[in-house]
Scaffold this active site. Structure first.
Site, mmCIF file in Angstrom:
data_model
loop_
_atom_site.group_PDB
_atom_site.id
_atom_site.type_symbol
_atom_site.label_atom_id
_atom_site.label_comp_id
_atom_site.label_asym_id
_atom_site.label_seq_id
_atom_site.Cartn_x
_atom_site.Cartn_y
_atom_site.Cartn_z
ATOM 1 N N ASN A 87 0.788 -1.250 -0.095
ATOM 2 C CA ASN A 87 0.007 -0.152 -0.194
ATOM 3 C C ASN A 87 0.741 1.259 -0.035
ATOM 4 O OD1 ASN A 87 0.846 0.049 2.633
ATOM 5 N ND2 ASN A 87 -0.901 0.009 3.691
ATOM 6 N N HIS A 116 3.948 7.939 0.800
ATOM 7 C CA HIS A 116 3.705 7.043 1.839
ATOM 8 C C HIS A 116 4.644 5.930 1.730
ATOM 9 C CE1 HIS A 116 0.737 3.700 3.529
ATOM 10 N NE2 HIS A 116 1.481 4.349 4.505
ATOM 11 N N ASN A 146 3.583 4.469 12.773
ATOM 12 C CA ASN A 146 3.841 3.238 13.493
ATOM 13 C C ASN A 146 4.980 3.462 14.306
ATOM 14 O OD1 ASN A 146 1.998 1.719 11.975
ATOM 15 N ND2 ASN A 146 3.446 0.491 10.640
ATOM 16 N N SER A 150 -6.248 5.276 -0.811
ATOM 17 C CA SER A 150 -5.615 4.196 -1.640
ATOM 18 C C SER A 150 -5.866 4.624 -3.055
ATOM 19 C CB SER A 150 -6.562 2.865 -1.538
ATOM 20 O OG SER A 150 -7.825 3.035 -1.697
ATOM 21 N N SER A 172 -7.517 11.311 -0.308
ATOM 22 C CA SER A 172 -6.718 11.429 1.214
ATOM 23 C C SER A 172 -7.067 12.752 1.598
ATOM 24 C CB SER A 172 -5.343 11.661 0.823
ATOM 25 O OG SER A 172 -4.749 10.329 -0.057
ATOM 26 N N HIS A 199 -5.227 6.685 10.528
ATOM 27 C CA HIS A 199 -4.024 6.911 9.629
ATOM 28 C C HIS A 199 -4.443 6.467 8.320
ATOM 29 C CE1 HIS A 199 -4.033 2.504 9.731
ATOM 30 N NE2 HIS A 199 -2.987 2.414 9.063
ATOM 31 N N GLY A 200 -5.765 5.915 8.158
ATOM 32 C CA GLY A 200 -6.202 5.760 6.588
ATOM 33 C C GLY A 200 -7.392 4.752 6.691
ATOM 34 N N GLY A 206 -7.681 1.308 5.972
ATOM 35 C CA GLY A 206 -7.570 0.017 6.004
ATOM 36 C C GLY A 206 -8.183 -0.950 5.132
#
Lengths: 476, 140
Positions: free
Chosen positions: A202, A234, A325, A375, A380, A399-400, A402
């Site tokens: 990703n 990213h 992370n 994605s 975004s 964070h996004g 998933g």
């Protein structure tokens, strides 16, 4: 997920009181719909985290939470070292300091329309991406150690960027306390040819258009305007971070019994912060953070060169670089007392509010930019940290999106070429060397990022500032 | 007859790899093939060059995770893909051989790299038919 187990504290807050071995409650921020769609594993894993020694306030999960490794992805947990608190390799994840950086280009959608294809081709040539790709920067072991202690500062010193980039980066581009001696030879070997590479899965580099502004004032401060072109990158700490995660996961599993930990799930493996394994992991993990910061800095340099080829004179300036992370030492209030805590954010973005000293001077009044990736083919977002986020989840946000569908299922649903053609029909150019990779990363294989961002906004975790739509996607 | 074979199993964001064989060794070999199949079509990989690996772990599940990580390490550092594996087990120790070739982007079309093998769903056991199963989830 069965919501009946939770106390519905407010529209976007769900609480599971402590029971059994839980030391603190579980708190999930999400809409009712997101809660219902959420995997039951999120509750299980968040409950397991709530049992860990030294945990403070609550085991939190963000609106994009899903089944992770020990900790849920989208999990936030803070530990007090002086209360037996732990650090967990699973709570940081394999891709240490994976994150997003956003660059403003000063260009507009209308202005780049004439040269979209050449720009896509040039970026595709310039950015090493995908399995088997190697970077153009090859490091000796001595140079590697300098990079691991210096992060993006090392990269700028080597000529990959400007000092101004560092001002607009989390930790000013370099986290203190990195200890390359605790990074294994295997981890360093994996990184020698991977500096300045995007990776796969990703990970991406996207050229995006600012499609919508939700807060004029902060958007102006951030330098965002409708139709403006942004580049988002990213990626993370590449092979080095992956190997540090692998090495310490095994070490922590083996040493768990010696520390008296009974692990309901092996990946919950952790070590007391005040233990040799805990200290070694923190030193290695911080080296991993610096590797990710240096990597994104080199990619920034390559991006600037590619833009300069197609649009001479374009100036790409860093808006912000933020990881999702990490485990970081931060000061937070617990029960009215200011404490130094080890905050794990696994698939969660730090989101400091207005006035926080950790926010670059230029954005301090507005709050920290929070960069949320989509994605390919979907949107975004750029958000801003809020004051109330400190009390909600130690200043953390989503964070996004998933994944909504496994890679396995995605392969049965789509073909890569079909997706590339469909997106081209919508004016989005994809560059990827593997059509199978495109199929596995099909936009519809991901959850609706807008629903996740709306929930974060309404819960008060971060405030929506702008929506970005993809124009070019260089896929890892 | 438990014909050696591999398969993938679904995981929310990553992929499960499973090897099945008459012996534990065979199940480990097949699990490694399943890991390579996450990245490419195994049938397209030529077994030209031999690489060796050794692993050590306190139990079978961790040994499998270590073995898959040894394969991941060889892929990452040698920029190779592998199409054949041989495993010898001696208690907590594993000695492995893998045969493969340098990655050819156009021919192999590798789609995703494995960051690491995880302990999620990591199990080594015999099923009801007596076949050995070796499985874990890999993070991609």
């Amino acid at each position: 997920m069965d919501t009946a187990r939770f106390i519905h504290k407010s529209e976007y807050e769900w609480m599971l009181p402590p029971s059994g071995a839980m030391r603190v409650p579980v708190v999930i921020y999400a809409s009712e719909e997101l809660m219902r769609e959420m995997d039951e594993k999120v509750r299980e894993q968040a409950v397991n985290v709530a049992m860990l020694p030294g945990i403070q306030r609550a085991s939190f999960a963000m609106p994009d939470a899903h089944w992770g490794y020990g900790f849920p992805i989208g999990g936030v947990a803070a530990f007090d070292a002086d209360q037996g608190g732990v650090v967990s390799a699973g709570g940081v994840g394999f891709d240490i300091s994976c994150g997003v950086r956003a660059l403003r280009t000063g260009l507009t959608r209308a202005g780049i329309a004439r040269a979209l294809k050449p720009l896509a081709d040039e970026l595709s040539r310039a950015i090493p991406a995908g399995v088997g790709s190697t970077g153009r920067v090859h490091l000796s072991l001595a140079e590697m150690d300098h990079m691991l202690t210096g992060g993006a500062r090392w990269a700028v010193k080597e000529g990959y960027g400007t000092p101004r980039d560092l001002e607009h980066s989390e930790e000013q581009g370099c986290i203190a306390g990195a200890e390359p001696d605790h990074v294994s030879a295997h981890a360093k070997a994996r990184q020698q040819d991977e500096m300045g590479t995007l990776g796969s899965g990703n990970h991406y580099l996207e050229v995006q258009e600012v499609a919508e502004i939700y807060d004029d004032s902060i958007a102006r401060t951030y330098g965002l305007q409708p139709g403006g072109i942004i580049v988002s990158i990213h990626c993370g700490s590449r092979g080095l971070g992956h190997q540090i995660g692998t090495d310490f996961l095994k070490k922590m599993i083996i040493s768990a019994a010696a520390h008296g930990f009974v692990l309901p799930e092996r990946e919950l493996a952790c070590a007391p912060i005040h233990s040799p394994t805990g200290r070694q992991y923190l030193g290695a993990m911080r080296a991993g953070i610096n590797c990710a910061l240096a990597n994104r800095q080199i990619l920034t340099h390559l991006t600037r060169k590619a833009f300069a080829t197609v649009f001479p004179g374009a100036e790409l300036t860093l808006l912000y670089d933020v990881s999702h992370n990490t485990c970081k030492v931060e000061e937070h209030f617990v029960g009215g007392e200011r404490k130094q805590l080890y905050v794990h954010r696994k698939g969660a973005t730090r989101a400091f509010g207005p006035g926080h000293p950790g926010v670059p001077q230029a954005w301090r009044e507005a709050g920290q930019p929070v960069l949320i990736g989509g994605s390919m083919g979907t949107c975004s977002y750029i958000l801003a940290g809020t004051l109330e986020s400190e009390n909600l989840a130690f200043s953390s946000a989503v964070h996004g999106a998933g994944r909504a569908m496994s890679r396995h299922q995605a392969l049965h649903h789509w073909q890569g070429r079909q997706i590339v053609d469909e997106l081209a029909g919508r004016g989005i150019l994809i560059r990827c060397r593997s059509m199978r990779g495109v199929a596995e990363e099909a936009p519809a294989a991901y959850k609706d990022v807008s629903a996740v961002v709306d929930a974060a906004d309404r819960a008060g975790l971060a405030r929506k500032i702008a929506k970005l739509l993809p124009v070019i996607c260089i896929k890892g | 007859m438990n014909r050696p074979r591999w398969e993938h199993f679904a995981h929310a964001s990553d992929i499960g790899v499973r090897g099945i064989g008459e012996t534990k060794e065979s199940a480990f070999e097949q699990a490694a093939l399943a890991a390579i199949a996450v990245m490419t079509d195994v049938a397209a990989v030529r077994a030209d060059e031999e690489i060796r690996a050794a692993c050590h772990a306190p139990d079978d599940a961790l040994l499998l995770v270590d073995w898959i990580n040894a394969v991941v390490f060889a892929v990452a550092t040698r920029k190779m893909l592998f199409g054949r594996f041989e495993v010898r087990l001696d208690g907590p120790r594993l000695r492995g051989k893998m045969w493969g070739e340098k990655i050819d982007i156009d021919r192999h079309q590798p789609c995703v790299e494995i960051k690491g093998a995880t302990c999620t769903e990591a199990r080594v056991f015999r099923d009801k038919r007596g076949a050995w199963i070796a499985q874990c989830v890999v993070d991609v």
